[in-house]
Design an enzyme around this catalytic site. Sequence first.
Site: not given
Length: 909
Positions: A173, A328-331, A363-364
């Site tokens: 992203e 963080a990242m929500e993959n 959040h994620e």
Amino acid sequence: MHLLLVILFFLEAQFCVQSSDSNSPAGENLATNGLPFPWSKVRLPSYIVPVHYHLLIHPNLTTLRFNGSVKIEIDVKNNTNWVVLHSKNLKIFTATVLDEHEAHLSDKVLSVLEYPSHEQIAIFSPKILTSGEKYFLYLEFGAPLSDGFYGFYKSTYKTKAGETRVLASTHFEPTSARMALPCFDEPIFKANYTVRIRRGPSHIALSNMPLEQTVEIGNGLFEDQFEVSVRMSSYLLAFIVCDFRSVSGMTATGINITIYAVPEKWHQTHYALEAALRLLEFYEQYFNILYPLPKLVHNMMCFWIFKLLFILCCVPDLIAIPDFQAGAMENWGLTTYRETSLLYDPDISSASDKLWVTMVIGHELAHQWFGNLVTMEWWNDIWLNEGFARYMEFVSLEAVYPELKVEDHFLDTCFGAIGRDSLNSSRPISSLAENPAQIEEMFDTVSYDKGACILHMLRNFLTNEGFQSGIIRYLHRFKYSNARNEDLWDSLIKTCSEEEFTAGEYCYSSTQATKNHIDLKKMMYTWTLQKGIPLITVKRQGRKLYIGQERFLKIVLPDDPSWHSLQEGLSNPDVLTLDEEVDWVKLNSDMNGYYIVHYDEEGWNALTELLRINHTALSFKDRASLIHNAFQLVTAGRLSLNRALDLIGYLKSETHNVPLLQGLGYLQSFYKMIEKRNIADITHNLKTYILQYFRDVIDKQSWSDDGMVSDRRLREEVLSLACDFDYPPCLEKAKHLYNSWVESNGAISLPTDVSETVYMVGAQDDSGWAYLLEKYGVSMCETEKSKFLSLGMDGTLIKTQNLPSLIYLVAKNPVGHFLAWDFVKKHWDELVEKFPLGSFGIRNIIVGTVTQFSSTEELREVENFFKSITEQVSELRVIQVATENVEKNIMWLSRNLETMRTWLQQRLN
């Protein structure tokens, strides 16, 4: 100064190896081989749509390269000979177009045109691709694992034995999937993914979906084959090859959650597992949609089949990556985190650390619905992802972890948004963004924090139940699809019959809507399609309140014609009549509305007196927002500084940490700014005043981890300030704790909430700093200094992901802010190589250094530097934000220095 120089040595060591320049296109609309490129726009054409990716990827953790192949099923909407898609820094070895039977359309090798300025490639098919027919695009490709934090990149960690181990991880992203595979890298092109990963026997492979089977393919290699994914955007694809350990648990609805981390940090994963389980269960109930899964069965009779399918098909994994730029990242199904955002050790981590980890997980996981299940159509509406996820952090933690007092933190979120939104350089929540740098800049305070604050305001307007009902409709209506700004407003207000309205449905009847002039879409457009924050002015005469509205700006420019009223029908001024005479009036209860309020002189006097004699007549949120509004108005030149300082005179009696830290924070920020200008008398008097006035608050803090989270956060902040201001009892206690820790050779545990303050004080002399570094793993004796610098050069000691924070740390210090700025100017090109233009990292570096300045000479130097690199930064909004903050600092000092000097002299005498 000693500490600052050592940190600067660290920073300089990061850039001893120069990076090569990137290639530029041969000419406008020409491919790299000089031929015309068939597509001129930054966005891809819509006449070819991906349906299903079949991806094989093989990272070699020894050579630090990866090779792969992808077969993309495509749907052709219009007849064409060209397929245009994204690719960045990939070497394309083979390109072929296949028919529905997977037969080659051409015997010839298909050429690939590359257009790097748009990160696009084009493949020409000699045979026309016919609309409505099924085709496959097959490509083989390879590249080095990226050295940065985007695409398919390498990460490393050290074992306790000193061995460096390598892993490969992804972060796509917003626009970096194209760095790992050729793809249609835009959010609207949702597709299914079937992923196969090749690895060695000492590693594991992870992807979005559960492992289907593992096949041994020879030469010591294994191929992990994963189940077909749900339809999702390319930026949500993820794959990792590592040697991590894990811990797992199951929710009440049968969802298995697994947390992965470096083997020697496995013991720090248990809190994250507990939090993820509890928060996922909350979201399933709140959204009334079980954890999103492939659309297989749709009736309640098959609930237990649903549960089984969840276990088999949708196992959410959370993994802590040692090198990670974002939080963080929500993959989808494989969320990636910085280690500090997922790992928690109760023996080492502070109360603030625990709150942070819990909020990031909240959040994620919220993104699995907002962003993954329903995705914005284009990046101009990224707030639909990030604003919702930020707001759901607070909604979920307030429900699941009330003891963390997350509502104390929400005001700070809105205060931060106001700080940005009150500048001319702000932007509308929904803004134009086309190229990657512009898209990166959309991930900012406006999308996250302002987005969350207007959602909070809307929730209070619609009621909790009405808001929840509306977003459930939104999620059901657009699941596995894309949405725009207006789609949310259409979903939130449901028009219903009079019978439904009478029965208590969360909707408005047509007559009710007409009577209350409710046009939600029109109303919310004023909040999302224009920049800025409203200023509401209040003048009281008897029982009448005269209410006016204008745009609030810290630096006043000629009237902006784009600014419109909050709602149609609010005139300037409007008149409200109270039922009876009152002594005081406070608008914007609990600051549920996203606006600032300015009272007339009588109004401010009444509120100041109220706080002095009975501050608990107002809630802690009202007290904190009054303090915030007052000092914001001082910055804008609308309220005198002495009036705002008189307002916080009651803080000696304040017992709640939020208003207390709000007032203390403003005083500390004024001190830091004046200290940097070397104005000795005001600096001395302000420090003296703060220590005298808040002595009771400081002295009652214990050097322990006792109390509620809010008490511990207050202790952390107050003791840090006291020692920073050289308060003798604070320094004495911190030195005693540090010396005891040294004498035990690190065997005793310091209280986690004050450990940072203890280290800061203990490391102020050479021996204390040397011991701290030794415990960190580096000797600082003279003969070892060259080794120390070598470790810094290759990023072993200080990870590159932490550079922006370190630069900001140096810049905050009055001795270090010029050093930090000079470092940024000297290493600008290398910084941009490591942190792409528009990224969070480069924005933090710019704002963190530039906004420390407060003189016209410094402003001129900043402007001249950015003019010298205009070609790089001309489209970056953060440059305007940074320079406008310097202008704001200059104006604040010119307006308020003498007032501050006089006010302090009067109080201290």
